[in-house]
Enzyme design. Structure first.
Site, PDB file in Angstrom:
ATOM      1  N   ILE A   1      28.203 -11.267  50.432  1.00  0.00           N
ATOM      2  CA  ILE A   1      28.593 -11.003  49.046  1.00  0.00           C
ATOM      3  C   ILE A   1      27.521 -10.137  48.387  1.00  0.00           C
ATOM      4  O   ILE A   1      26.367 -10.557  48.271  1.00  0.00           O
ATOM      5  CB  ILE A   1      28.689 -12.320  48.238  1.00  0.00           C
ATOM      6  CG1 ILE A   1      29.618 -13.321  48.930  1.00  0.00           C
ATOM      7  CG2 ILE A   1      29.134 -12.058  46.815  1.00  0.00           C
ATOM      8  CD1 ILE A   1      29.627 -14.693  48.259  1.00  0.00           C
ATOM      9  N   GLY A   2      27.881  -8.951  47.941  1.00  0.00           N
ATOM     10  CA  GLY A   2      26.920  -8.032  47.325  1.00  0.00           C
ATOM     11  C   GLY A   2      27.117  -7.935  45.828  1.00  0.00           C
ATOM     12  O   GLY A   2      27.662  -6.939  45.340  1.00  0.00           O
TER      13      GLY A   2
ATOM     14  N   GLU B   1      35.645 -19.131  44.633  1.00  0.00           N
ATOM     15  CA  GLU B   1      34.275 -19.418  45.023  1.00  0.00           C
ATOM     16  C   GLU B   1      33.751 -20.696  44.374  1.00  0.00           C
ATOM     17  O   GLU B   1      32.863 -21.347  44.893  1.00  0.00           O
ATOM     18  CB  GLU B   1      33.404 -18.221  44.609  1.00  0.00           C
ATOM     19  CG  GLU B   1      32.097 -18.179  45.338  1.00  0.00           C
ATOM     20  CD  GLU B   1      31.129 -17.150  44.792  1.00  0.00           C
ATOM     21  OE1 GLU B   1      31.552 -16.054  44.412  1.00  0.00           O
ATOM     22  OE2 GLU B   1      29.928 -17.475  44.773  1.00  0.00           O
TER      23      GLU B   1
HETATM   24  C1  LIG Z   1      20.950 -20.129  47.828  1.00  0.00           C
HETATM   25  C2  LIG Z   1      21.399 -18.908  47.113  1.00  0.00           C
HETATM   26  C3  LIG Z   1      22.264 -18.028  47.730  1.00  0.00           C
HETATM   27  C4  LIG Z   1      22.687 -16.875  47.045  1.00  0.00           C
HETATM   28  N1  LIG Z   1      23.518 -16.005  47.717  1.00  0.00           N
HETATM   29  C5  LIG Z   1      23.917 -14.869  47.071  1.00  0.00           C
HETATM   30  C6  LIG Z   1      24.751 -13.928  47.763  1.00  0.00           C
HETATM   31  O1  LIG Z   1      25.112 -14.115  48.922  1.00  0.00           O
HETATM   32  N2  LIG Z   1      25.115 -12.804  47.115  1.00  0.00           N
HETATM   33  C7  LIG Z   1      24.737 -12.560  45.815  1.00  0.00           C
HETATM   34  O2  LIG Z   1      25.136 -11.520  45.275  1.00  0.00           O
HETATM   35  N3  LIG Z   1      23.922 -13.405  45.143  1.00  0.00           N
HETATM   36  C8  LIG Z   1      23.504 -14.561  45.738  1.00  0.00           C
HETATM   37  N4  LIG Z   1      22.677 -15.443  45.080  1.00  0.00           N
HETATM   38  C9  LIG Z   1      22.169 -15.080  43.764  1.00  0.00           C
HETATM   39  C10 LIG Z   1      22.767 -15.867  42.611  1.00  0.00           C
HETATM   40  O3  LIG Z   1      24.113 -15.517  42.416  1.00  0.00           O
HETATM   41  C11 LIG Z   1      21.906 -15.571  41.376  1.00  0.00           C
HETATM   42  O4  LIG Z   1      20.631 -16.104  41.636  1.00  0.00           O
HETATM   43  C12 LIG Z   1      22.476 -16.174  40.127  1.00  0.00           C
HETATM   44  O5  LIG Z   1      23.655 -15.521  39.761  1.00  0.00           O
HETATM   45  C13 LIG Z   1      21.469 -16.134  38.945  1.00  0.00           C
HETATM   46  O6  LIG Z   1      20.969 -14.859  38.766  1.00  0.00           O
HETATM   47  P1  LIG Z   1      19.388 -14.594  38.662  1.00  0.00           P
HETATM   48  O7  LIG Z   1      18.732 -15.243  39.831  1.00  0.00           O
HETATM   49  O8  LIG Z   1      19.174 -13.130  38.448  1.00  0.00           O
HETATM   50  O9  LIG Z   1      18.916 -15.398  37.362  1.00  0.00           O
HETATM   51  P2  LIG Z   1      19.038 -14.927  35.848  1.00  0.00           P
HETATM   52  O10 LIG Z   1      20.391 -14.421  35.583  1.00  0.00           O
HETATM   53  O11 LIG Z   1      17.875 -14.041  35.536  1.00  0.00           O
HETATM   54  O12 LIG Z   1      18.860 -16.316  35.088  1.00  0.00           O
HETATM   55  C14 LIG Z   1      17.581 -16.958  34.926  1.00  0.00           C
HETATM   56  C15 LIG Z   1      17.808 -18.219  34.097  1.00  0.00           C
HETATM   57  O13 LIG Z   1      18.305 -17.859  32.780  1.00  0.00           O
HETATM   58  C16 LIG Z   1      19.524 -18.538  32.518  1.00  0.00           C
HETATM   59  N5  LIG Z   1      20.442 -17.647  31.794  1.00  0.00           N
HETATM   60  C17 LIG Z   1      20.719 -16.344  32.077  1.00  0.00           C
HETATM   61  N6  LIG Z   1      21.636 -15.849  31.207  1.00  0.00           N
HETATM   62  C18 LIG Z   1      21.957 -16.877  30.376  1.00  0.00           C
HETATM   63  C19 LIG Z   1      22.876 -17.005  29.279  1.00  0.00           C
HETATM   64  N7  LIG Z   1      23.632 -15.992  28.887  1.00  0.00           N
HETATM   65  N8  LIG Z   1      22.949 -18.203  28.670  1.00  0.00           N
HETATM   66  C20 LIG Z   1      22.197 -19.258  29.083  1.00  0.00           C
HETATM   67  N9  LIG Z   1      21.310 -19.193  30.095  1.00  0.00           N
HETATM   68  C21 LIG Z   1      21.195 -18.015  30.746  1.00  0.00           C
HETATM   69  C22 LIG Z   1      20.104 -18.881  33.896  1.00  0.00           C
HETATM   70  O14 LIG Z   1      20.966 -20.006  33.818  1.00  0.00           O
HETATM   71  C23 LIG Z   1      18.847 -19.165  34.691  1.00  0.00           C
HETATM   72  O15 LIG Z   1      18.433 -20.489  34.492  1.00  0.00           O
HETATM   73  C24 LIG Z   1      22.234 -16.604  45.720  1.00  0.00           C
HETATM   74  C25 LIG Z   1      21.372 -17.507  45.089  1.00  0.00           C
HETATM   75  C26 LIG Z   1      20.951 -18.645  45.777  1.00  0.00           C
HETATM   76  C27 LIG Z   1      20.015 -19.594  45.067  1.00  0.00           C
END
Ligand SMILES: Cc1cc2nc3c(=O)[nH]c(=O)nc-3n(C[C@H](O)[C@H](O)[C@H](O)COP(=O)(O)OP(=O)(O)OC[C@H]3O[C@@H](n4cnc5c(N)ncnc54)[C@H](O)[C@@H]3O)c2cc1C
Length: 381
Positions: free
Chosen positions: A128-129, A248
């Protein structure tokens, strides 16, 4: 929120027992060892091929592509049994859960003919990208972009946290195919299938807490993607991607990632004659039962083509917290020495659960984002 109550048929119960028996035999043969979080971390292409040869990938898909045209509830049963056994199904999981349904809904006939039979055989895996270094929760801000050239697109940018990209053959990417016009971030995004072995693609591991390889950074440097690999309509990537998220978020994998640990905990408490501990474990089982009924209800509504964004967000946010609570409660109920190489099964499953569980409430949309979806739905009503 009203979700239907589902009663499984006698036929479906027999199907469940057949899967259970099959998995038990495979385990006895030594094909796999029960693991927690096996659906995303148990990557074993050989096992996926075995599952494919059973006809258990693409179970609901049309027969013309090799599917079995069975119901979504049959698939639900199948996935529950994989998770309960902690079977290593990660290699084909994404392709089976979301790429196939996405292609069936939006793909061209030649995409369906090319990809679906290979996925069904357990020979073709997708990553998933979505996430990027500066785009996670705010997904529409993705900056990986594609420029139109003769016969296709030239892609530049990068994706991150991509689970199993190193084992996958293709990635379904959300990419900007029109520059951001400064007003609507959701406009101009498209879904492209990128061959992960194409020239210009490089994949670098990001170390997981377990020390094992799980997710990656994926870089695209002038990668050529032919026109035939655009999924659905150009510029409609956001809308198409949202449809994919419903699949998902509400599945049994959002409540059962640590079920093997809960089952082992109950066995251990029984062995020790720990009545008080068993009462605590029973509370977990009753929570699980309620969550399971919600999740099955969502699967039924999805099958009937209904709207499930809010209940799916609820299942994922409550379900993943529940999965995280199992290792916490286990360590309070039992003397344990969690280690990935521990001899006692409970200690090994506990170590896996502790190291994997921080990601449960992050992957697939963080809990805070899901609460936002639920809150907006409540206000709208
Ligand atoms: C085990 C694992 C597997 C994964 N696999 C994939 C994969 O295969 N493909 C892929 O594309 N991604 C993958 N991810 C990534 C995952 O989808 C992202 O980590 C997730 O969407 C959060 O994005 P971020 O890490 O940039 O955090 P951020 O978006 O920067 O968030 C940081 C913190 O701020 C909070 N926050 C952000 N915006 C808001 C808001 N509007 N209101 C309230 N709180 C907010 C969040 O809840 C979080 O606590 C994976 C993550 C994990 C942990």
């Amino acid at each position: 929120m009203k979700l239907p109550t589902v009663h499984f048929t006698e036929e479906q119960h027999k199907f469940r027992l057949a899967i259970r028996e099959f998995l038990q035999k495979e385990q006895e043969k030594g094909t796999f060892q029960t693991k927690c979080d096996s659906w995303l971390s148990g990557c074993d292409p050989e096992f996926s091929k075995i599952i494919g040869s059973q006809g258990w990938i693409g179970l609901t898909w049309p027969k013309k592509y090799g599917g079995a045209e069975r119901s979504a509830l049959d698939r639900y049963i199948l996935t529950e049994e994989f998770l309960a056994a902690g079977a290593p199904v990660a290699a084909h999981w994404i392709a089976d859960r979301q790429t196939g349904p996405l292609l069936l809904r939006f793909g061209t006939e030649s995409q369906k003919e090319f990809f679906l039979p290979k996925i069904i055989k357990g020979e073709c895996y997708f990553a998933i990208g979505l996430s990027e270094p500066n785009s996670g929760s705010d997904l529409a801000s993705v900056s990986t972009h594609a420029k139109k050239v003769d016969g296709g697109w030239i892609v530049n940018g990068s994706k991150t946290w991509t689970s199993n990209a190193h084992d996958a053959h293709y990635m379904i990417t959300l990419i900007r195919t029109e520059p951001f016009d400064g007003s609507n971030k959701h406009k101009g995004l498209s879904q492209l299938i990128i061959d992960l072995h194409a020239e210009g693609v490089s994949i670098t591991p990001i170390q997981y807490l377990t020390g094992k390889r799980h997710f990656n950074e994926v870089f695209f440097e002038n990668v050529f993607v032919p026109d035939e690999m655009v999924v659905g309509e150009l510029g409609q990537g956001w809308k198409q991607g949202l449809a994919e998220l419903a699949f998902e978020r509400s599945g049994p994998e959002r409540i059962l990632s640590t079920l093997p640990l809960l089952m082992e905990l109950i066995e251990e408490l029984k062995k020790q004659g720990n009545e008080q501990g068993l009462q605590e474990a029973a509370k977990l089982v009753s929570q699980l039962w309620s969550l399971r009924n919600m999740s099955i209800g969502v699967a039924k509504v999805l099958e009937e083509g209904g709207e499930v964004a809010i209940p799916a967000a609820l299942v994922k946010s409550i379900g993943t917290k529940f999965e995280q609570s199992i290792p916490e409660i286990t360590r309070l109920l039992i003397d344990c020495y969690p280690r990935l190489d521990a001899e006692r099964k409970l200690d090994r499953l506990l170590a896996e659960s502790i190291l994997h569980s921080p990601g449960f409430t992050i992957r697939g949309g963080t809990s805070e984002i899901l609460y936002g979806i639920v809150a907006k739905g409540v206000v709208a009503q």
